[in-house]
Design a protein around this motif. Sequence first.
Motif, PDB file in Angstrom:
ATOM      1  N   ASN A   1    -113.570  15.224  72.906  1.00 23.80           N
ATOM      2  CA  ASN A   1    -113.862  16.230  74.825  1.00 23.80           C
ATOM      3  C   ASN A   1    -114.871  17.246  74.415  1.00 23.80           C
ATOM      4  O   ASN A   1    -114.056  18.235  73.407  1.00 23.80           O
ATOM      5  N   ALA A   2    -116.295  17.188  74.499  1.00 27.32           N
ATOM      6  CA  ALA A   2    -117.550  18.648  74.386  1.00 27.32           C
ATOM      7  C   ALA A   2    -116.968  19.783  74.768  1.00 27.32           C
ATOM      8  O   ALA A   2    -117.680  21.157  73.870  1.00 27.32           O
ATOM      9  N   GLY A   3    -116.163  19.814  76.304  1.00 25.95           N
ATOM     10  CA  GLY A   3    -115.614  21.250  76.458  1.00 25.95           C
ATOM     11  C   GLY A   3    -114.501  21.633  76.008  1.00 25.95           C
ATOM     12  O   GLY A   3    -114.911  23.169  75.714  1.00 25.95           O
ATOM     13  N   ILE A   4    -113.659  21.138  75.502  1.00 24.13           N
ATOM     14  CA  ILE A   4    -112.543  21.725  74.507  1.00 24.13           C
ATOM     15  C   ILE A   4    -113.362  22.594  72.595  1.00 24.13           C
ATOM     16  O   ILE A   4    -113.325  23.347  73.072  1.00 24.13           O
ATOM     17  N   LEU A   5    -114.140  21.822  72.634  1.00 23.17           N
ATOM     18  CA  LEU A   5    -114.748  22.252  71.393  1.00 23.17           C
ATOM     19  C   LEU A   5    -115.934  23.498  71.696  1.00 23.17           C
ATOM     20  O   LEU A   5    -115.820  24.014  71.021  1.00 23.17           O
ATOM     21  N   GLY A   6    -116.315  23.651  72.412  1.00 23.67           N
ATOM     22  CA  GLY A   6    -117.260  24.473  73.195  1.00 23.67           C
ATOM     23  C   GLY A   6    -116.362  25.876  73.626  1.00 23.67           C
ATOM     24  O   GLY A   6    -117.052  27.089  74.578  1.00 23.67           O
ATOM     25  N   ASP A   7    -115.232  26.227  73.997  1.00 24.97           N
ATOM     26  CA  ASP A   7    -114.387  27.499  74.389  1.00 24.97           C
ATOM     27  C   ASP A   7    -113.524  27.449  72.991  1.00 24.97           C
ATOM     28  O   ASP A   7    -112.821  26.693  72.671  1.00 24.97           O
ATOM     29  N   ALA A   8    -113.526  28.616  72.892  1.00 22.66           N
ATOM     30  CA  ALA A   8    -113.182  29.302  71.753  1.00 22.66           C
ATOM     31  C   ALA A   8    -111.457  29.458  72.109  1.00 22.66           C
ATOM     32  O   ALA A   8    -110.804  29.602  71.239  1.00 22.66           O
ATOM     33  N   ALA A   9    -110.980  29.739  73.945  1.00 16.31           N
ATOM     34  CA  ALA A   9    -109.679  29.803  73.855  1.00 16.31           C
ATOM     35  C   ALA A   9    -108.831  29.030  73.494  1.00 16.31           C
ATOM     36  O   ALA A   9    -107.895  28.348  73.095  1.00 16.31           O
TER      37      ALA A   9
END
Length: 747
Positions: free
Chosen positions: A265-273
């Motif tokens: 999931n690219a969105g998770i990889l780019g979200d620090a939290a």
Amino acid sequence: MNIADLIQSYFDGDNAQRLGQAVGIDGNLAQKALSIGLPMLVNALADHAANPQGQSQIMEAISSLPQFGSIADVLGSADGAGNLQRAGELLAPALLGGKADSIVNTVTSQVGGSVGEVQKLLHMALPLLLSLLGRQGVNAGSLGSVLGGLKNMGNPGSLAGVAAGAAGLAGAAQAAGGNLPGAGGESTVNAILDLLKGQLSGANADKIGGAAGFTGSTAGRAVQGAWPVVLNALVNKGKTEAGADDLLRLMGQFGDLSDENGHLNAGILGDAAEMSRVETQGRGLLGDLFGNVDELTGRLGTALGGSGNNAGRLLSLLTPLLLSMLGKKTTGMNGAALSGLLGELGGKLSSLLPAGLSGLGALLGSQTVAAQPEVKVATPVTPAPRVETATPAPRPTPVTPPPATTVTTATTEKRGGFPWWWILLPLLLLGGCLLTRQPATNTTTPPAATEQAVVILVTNPTSDSNLPPQPFTMSGTGPAGTTLRIEDQGQEVATATVGDDGNWSAEIPAPTVGEHTYSVIGGENVRSEFKVNVTEGDTGTDASGSTDTTSTDTTDTTTTDAAPASDGTFAISEPAADATIAAGGFDLRGTGTAGDEVEVFEDGTSLGKTTIGDDGNWTYRVASPAAGAHTYSVKGQDGTELGTVATTVEAATGDASACTKDYTLSITDGQTVSEPFRFGGEGSGQGYSVTVKRGDRTIGTKDIPLDGACGWSYTSKPGKGTITYEVRPMGDAAAAPLSTVNLTVAQ
């Protein structure tokens, strides 16, 4: 290549020549003896596996033996031939029973040579055969089907006859509940490895490595070097069907980290939290997968060009990500099938390491790093004499194993080296054939058995705690009656004895400022070790000077409901220092500057915040503390420690089913807290279910039954950001929440 083909290739040609040379017989004779003897060994093992006790004994032997490489490597190691022979001497009577002698006699009559030489050859072949089965992922769920599929196939007098049963073996694999390694699973294995390589490289690898603290070009390279190490740990855990079942459960928990095709999931990889959440969840899995995490992360960090802390964070991130991707590629598999698939993946681990990081190969293969609780091994028992047949074959002089020693399970010595692994074999088999072969007259004096594992745990203080330079109470659990010696940097500082309830505590003298490594030692070198950091500063404990710490009476004698107004000096007035408190919640009280917000900690875990009243007094309800010694500390808004007090909480002895208390919650909505943090309360019924959410997405739910004091407690470490907790009655997922609490976790 299926298992039958592997057996044929492993023992054929040059390998048979080498084994023959090791026992002093002609290579051609050795090859012929193995072609006849191996199918007979397989048949005898299959018969032994037909009953649960026999199956258990075979699996114990497989799990105890090292995962041998090539026969040339085994024989080239120090006393390799001798260790193989000794292992075979111990295993043959236990796993083959009366057939051990008849197999030797039959092979000798057909190929010639001496009985003693043929017996040595087959003794060496037996542990190699068992290790080969283990290396191919055979487990308790598939053992019977695999051996049954190999039994009596083709001509029982040739290895080619064994290989002829390949098709039947594939059918046996299906009967076991899935595909076994080599039974048509090569394409699946390659597809999985291609997926992992693609998803853990390039931009994804840079993001993951960066989230773990690696910088620049080191970030992506660190990921490429570390993920095979994580995959190795998953392979090792999946060697048993129970372990594979556990992995299947974990795969389901991390399904949101990848799509249906296994792409991250690219969105998770780019979200620090989000990455912080993933890291926190993964951190809780490392101990089970790797054992001695500190040792592993130190070695891995050095190899990857970072610190041990960075390596630990990277493993914590990669573990959930790998589980998620593997879960999408193993949909529909049961534990037996997954165990077989992981076994085949394990054979390709070393090829996954990037150029220049081949040194990480030392961390692959069997569990060479994971350190499990040490086991004190009783003196090994020499197998009972075998029952004589009408024409007994000569036997080698029985070998008495060396004196007892302390070995660590799942270590290099047990799983990957010489000579210690073979010493364990008679101990693993004591419960079965070796005992049943003892003379009946000896039944009143049972032989020595493996002693129970001695596990000593320290529950307070926790590892890496920050402590003031003053005396403190150390506590933990262990086997009742065990005498403990506590050392600081190798110097004895205290002793303790584990009580009948399994708990122990000891008063430790004030340590000097700096890092200290404490060792708690019980028995012969069975120990637990942890580090603490001792820092300067006034702890503020008993700062009011009004508490009589010499009194042994811990009863609360307060007769007034309201404390006098404070002069602004911070102090903890209740409970008294070193007091013993009844099970259940209690009030922590003190004085300070009116209007100041303070945060309460229990052994370094945040319990929440409270504001000092206008009269300078404050009270905080500590919900459902665990039994044992605890240190409570209070910190100001800037993180400065204002005061501490040590207590001991008694164990709850009540009946939780009789609880009728009103529901309470110790933490309030809207707080900003440090992690980890704990909250809880009291109540009735079975207990309570806590659902954790980040935004609209549910992270997980945990059921918490009431304890004997009608209390419940939940500890969380979700990563920074805003987290929502919903509390419902346990067993009623459709009920409206009793409480909904939104907490902000600070950096």
